[in-house]
Design a protein around this motif. Sequence first.
Motif, PDB file in Angstrom:
ATOM      1  N   ILE A   1       0.856  -1.180   0.000  1.00  0.00           N
ATOM      2  CA  ILE A   1       0.000   0.000   0.000  1.00  0.00           C
ATOM      3  C   ILE A   1       0.896   1.236   0.000  1.00  0.00           C
ATOM      4  O   ILE A   1       2.112   1.132   0.173  1.00  0.00           O
ATOM      5  CB  ILE A   1      -0.985   0.000   1.185  1.00  0.00           C
ATOM      6  CG1 ILE A   1      -0.240   0.163   2.521  1.00  0.00           C
ATOM      7  CG2 ILE A   1      -1.782  -1.301   1.189  1.00  0.00           C
ATOM      8  CD1 ILE A   1      -1.184   0.287   3.717  1.00  0.00           C
ATOM      9  N   ALA A   2       0.310   2.422  -0.196  1.00  0.00           N
ATOM     10  CA  ALA A   2       1.147   3.619  -0.372  1.00  0.00           C
ATOM     11  C   ALA A   2       0.448   4.863   0.134  1.00  0.00           C
ATOM     12  O   ALA A   2      -0.787   4.930   0.184  1.00  0.00           O
ATOM     13  CB  ALA A   2       1.507   3.793  -1.848  1.00  0.00           C
ATOM     14  N   PHE A   3       1.255   5.849   0.485  1.00  0.00           N
ATOM     15  CA  PHE A   3       0.756   7.194   0.754  1.00  0.00           C
ATOM     16  C   PHE A   3       0.867   7.979  -0.552  1.00  0.00           C
ATOM     17  O   PHE A   3       1.956   8.136  -1.100  1.00  0.00           O
ATOM     18  CB  PHE A   3       1.581   7.870   1.847  1.00  0.00           C
ATOM     19  CG  PHE A   3       1.299   7.354   3.228  1.00  0.00           C
ATOM     20  CD1 PHE A   3       0.247   7.871   3.968  1.00  0.00           C
ATOM     21  CD2 PHE A   3       2.080   6.341   3.782  1.00  0.00           C
ATOM     22  CE1 PHE A   3      -0.017   7.401   5.248  1.00  0.00           C
ATOM     23  CE2 PHE A   3       1.822   5.868   5.059  1.00  0.00           C
ATOM     24  CZ  PHE A   3       0.767   6.383   5.797  1.00  0.00           C
ATOM     25  N   ILE A   4      -0.258   8.480  -1.041  1.00  0.00           N
ATOM     26  CA  ILE A   4      -0.285   9.164  -2.329  1.00  0.00           C
ATOM     27  C   ILE A   4      -1.040  10.494  -2.190  1.00  0.00           C
ATOM     28  O   ILE A   4      -2.159  10.529  -1.685  1.00  0.00           O
ATOM     29  CB  ILE A   4      -0.956   8.287  -3.411  1.00  0.00           C
ATOM     30  CG1 ILE A   4      -0.091   7.043  -3.670  1.00  0.00           C
ATOM     31  CG2 ILE A   4      -1.179   9.062  -4.705  1.00  0.00           C
ATOM     32  CD1 ILE A   4      -0.620   6.122  -4.744  1.00  0.00           C
ATOM     33  N   PRO A   5      -0.441  11.606  -2.631  1.00  0.00           N
ATOM     34  CA  PRO A   5      -1.118  12.906  -2.570  1.00  0.00           C
ATOM     35  C   PRO A   5      -2.370  12.917  -3.452  1.00  0.00           C
ATOM     36  O   PRO A   5      -2.454  12.184  -4.444  1.00  0.00           O
ATOM     37  CB  PRO A   5      -0.064  13.879  -3.105  1.00  0.00           C
ATOM     38  CG  PRO A   5       1.235  13.166  -2.938  1.00  0.00           C
ATOM     39  CD  PRO A   5       0.933  11.720  -3.140  1.00  0.00           C
ATOM     40  N   SER A   6      -3.323  13.766  -3.099  1.00  0.00           N
ATOM     41  CA  SER A   6      -4.591  13.812  -3.842  1.00  0.00           C
ATOM     42  C   SER A   6      -4.382  14.193  -5.296  1.00  0.00           C
ATOM     43  O   SER A   6      -5.124  13.735  -6.176  1.00  0.00           O
ATOM     44  CB  SER A   6      -5.551  14.808  -3.175  1.00  0.00           C
ATOM     45  OG  SER A   6      -5.067  16.138  -3.294  1.00  0.00           O
ATOM     46  N   THR A   7      -3.371  15.019  -5.594  1.00  0.00           N
ATOM     47  CA  THR A   7      -3.141  15.441  -6.970  1.00  0.00           C
ATOM     48  C   THR A   7      -2.609  14.311  -7.843  1.00  0.00           C
ATOM     49  O   THR A   7      -2.579  14.432  -9.066  1.00  0.00           O
ATOM     50  CB  THR A   7      -2.145  16.619  -7.022  1.00  0.00           C
ATOM     51  OG1 THR A   7      -0.978  16.274  -6.272  1.00  0.00           O
ATOM     52  CG2 THR A   7      -2.779  17.877  -6.450  1.00  0.00           C
ATOM     53  N   ALA A   8      -2.162  13.212  -7.221  1.00  0.00           N
ATOM     54  CA  ALA A   8      -1.644  12.063  -7.983  1.00  0.00           C
ATOM     55  C   ALA A   8      -2.634  10.909  -8.023  1.00  0.00           C
ATOM     56  O   ALA A   8      -2.347   9.859  -8.594  1.00  0.00           O
ATOM     57  CB  ALA A   8      -0.320  11.590  -7.380  1.00  0.00           C
TER      58      ALA A   8
ATOM     59  N   PHE B   1      -4.826  25.522  -9.587  1.00  0.00           N
ATOM     60  CA  PHE B   1      -4.856  25.049  -8.200  1.00  0.00           C
ATOM     61  C   PHE B   1      -5.991  25.706  -7.417  1.00  0.00           C
ATOM     62  O   PHE B   1      -6.513  25.109  -6.475  1.00  0.00           O
ATOM     63  CB  PHE B   1      -3.508  25.270  -7.529  1.00  0.00           C
ATOM     64  CG  PHE B   1      -2.455  24.291  -7.945  1.00  0.00           C
ATOM     65  CD1 PHE B   1      -2.528  22.962  -7.575  1.00  0.00           C
ATOM     66  CD2 PHE B   1      -1.389  24.692  -8.755  1.00  0.00           C
ATOM     67  CE1 PHE B   1      -1.570  22.045  -7.965  1.00  0.00           C
ATOM     68  CE2 PHE B   1      -0.423  23.777  -9.157  1.00  0.00           C
ATOM     69  CZ  PHE B   1      -0.518  22.454  -8.761  1.00  0.00           C
ATOM     70  N   GLY B   2      -6.363  26.934  -7.804  1.00  0.00           N
ATOM     71  CA  GLY B   2      -7.519  27.568  -7.174  1.00  0.00           C
ATOM     72  C   GLY B   2      -8.781  26.786  -7.440  1.00  0.00           C
ATOM     73  O   GLY B   2      -9.631  26.616  -6.552  1.00  0.00           O
ATOM     74  N   THR B   3      -8.935  26.261  -8.647  1.00  0.00           N
ATOM     75  CA  THR B   3     -10.087  25.429  -8.990  1.00  0.00           C
ATOM     76  C   THR B   3     -10.076  24.130  -8.200  1.00  0.00           C
ATOM     77  O   THR B   3     -11.118  23.676  -7.707  1.00  0.00           O
ATOM     78  CB  THR B   3     -10.091  25.111 -10.500  1.00  0.00           C
ATOM     79  OG1 THR B   3     -10.145  26.349 -11.225  1.00  0.00           O
ATOM     80  CG2 THR B   3     -11.298  24.260 -10.868  1.00  0.00           C
ATOM     81  N   LEU B   4      -8.890  23.521  -8.040  1.00  0.00           N
ATOM     82  CA  LEU B   4      -8.787  22.298  -7.249  1.00  0.00           C
ATOM     83  C   LEU B   4      -9.217  22.539  -5.790  1.00  0.00           C
ATOM     84  O   LEU B   4      -9.872  21.692  -5.181  1.00  0.00           O
ATOM     85  CB  LEU B   4      -7.341  21.778  -7.253  1.00  0.00           C
ATOM     86  CG  LEU B   4      -6.833  21.044  -8.485  1.00  0.00           C
ATOM     87  CD1 LEU B   4      -5.443  20.486  -8.203  1.00  0.00           C
ATOM     88  CD2 LEU B   4      -7.771  19.921  -8.900  1.00  0.00           C
ATOM     89  N   SER B   5      -8.848  23.686  -5.263  1.00  0.00           N
ATOM     90  CA  SER B   5      -9.162  23.989  -3.856  1.00  0.00           C
ATOM     91  C   SER B   5     -10.661  24.126  -3.632  1.00  0.00           C
ATOM     92  O   SER B   5     -11.162  23.840  -2.537  1.00  0.00           O
ATOM     93  CB  SER B   5      -8.458  25.279  -3.431  1.00  0.00           C
ATOM     94  OG  SER B   5      -7.056  25.153  -3.545  1.00  0.00           O
ATOM     95  N   LYS B   6     -11.378  24.544  -4.680  1.00  0.00           N
ATOM     96  CA  LYS B   6     -12.830  24.738  -4.530  1.00  0.00           C
ATOM     97  C   LYS B   6     -13.594  23.420  -4.647  1.00  0.00           C
ATOM     98  O   LYS B   6     -14.729  23.322  -4.216  1.00  0.00           O
ATOM     99  CB  LYS B   6     -13.320  25.695  -5.609  1.00  0.00           C
ATOM    100  CG  LYS B   6     -12.781  27.121  -5.455  1.00  0.00           C
ATOM    101  CD  LYS B   6     -13.219  27.995  -6.606  1.00  0.00           C
ATOM    102  CE  LYS B   6     -12.607  29.401  -6.495  1.00  0.00           C
ATOM    103  NZ  LYS B   6     -12.951  30.249  -7.656  1.00  0.00           N
ATOM    104  N   ASN B   7     -12.983  22.427  -5.272  1.00  0.00           N
ATOM    105  CA  ASN B   7     -13.665  21.137  -5.488  1.00  0.00           C
ATOM    106  C   ASN B   7     -13.676  20.292  -4.208  1.00  0.00           C
ATOM    107  O   ASN B   7     -12.858  20.431  -3.355  1.00  0.00           O
ATOM    108  CB  ASN B   7     -12.983  20.356  -6.609  1.00  0.00           C
ATOM    109  CG  ASN B   7     -13.150  21.047  -7.951  1.00  0.00           C
ATOM    110  OD1 ASN B   7     -14.069  21.855  -8.132  1.00  0.00           O
ATOM    111  ND2 ASN B   7     -12.254  20.762  -8.893  1.00  0.00           N
TER     112      ASN B   7
END
Length: 293
Positions: free
Chosen positions: A234-241, A287-293
């Motif tokens: 298993i892995a730790f993966i950031p949301s953007t990936a 990234f502003g759009t990602l923050s709103k989602n």
Amino acid sequence: MELLQLQYFLAVARLEHMTEAARSLHVTQSSLSKTIQRLEEDLGAPLFDRTGRKLRLNEIGRRFLRRAEKALFELEQGKQEISDLTSPDHGTIELAVTNASTLPNILREFRKKHPHIQFHVQMLTTQEMITLLYRGEVDFCLSSPPIKGDEIECQIVYIDPIHVAVPMEHRLAERSSVSLKELKDEWFVGVKRGYRTRDLVDSVCHSAGFVLHYVYEGNEPARLSALVEAGIGIAFIPSTAMNSRENIKYLQVEDHELVREIALLWNKNRYISRAALEFREVVVDYFGTLSKN
């Protein structure tokens, strides 16, 4: 003193290896050696200590290197500024990233607006990126972690949550979240030490009282999802990936705020073209759009 001599000197000074420098400059070693020798004669002092085939900058060389880098940097900035004035819709944006997961979407958005602007992207370690940034050899860096310095502008563009990725047949796949202590006996796949996400996760888990057990450690973050999907670990993966098309379940971490900061970096002294300024706007908007989602 000639401009060519300075360019050749920089290559030799940075590599401290005549053969490698000649190869990088696409010239013969004898031609390069003669050019460096003429430069030393013009200056009236040796710039390198030579022991057999070994070459090392001496104190005079190190001082001259700082001056030469500044001089060539300013000439390059002038060249870029003229290019921007004469051909604002053309040119190349130089980028460096520590992780490329968000880059395809960003470049696609920018290319819609500026189809004639080219890109040169390098995926580097943090230290390699810092070196290019201080030399002024890149327009922007997209980095995690943020980096601050006297000559570096740092704009944090996104707070990226880190999730736990497990294969669908895993015992935790029915869950939506998990505590760190529940993971202490799991086998993990991850990137090598030195990558921000790896170092951050190791530190947080250590503070929780355990050390992660890795069955795979690599230098390609994009490969981790495939290894998780295959059941290797298993892995730790950031949301953007994260990739919704993969047969993977992503779990939130319950008891810790596990996030990484993504920052846009640039050298304050580097000339920023109009295209580069608009690229910065695209990054911030994305990234502003990602923050709103």
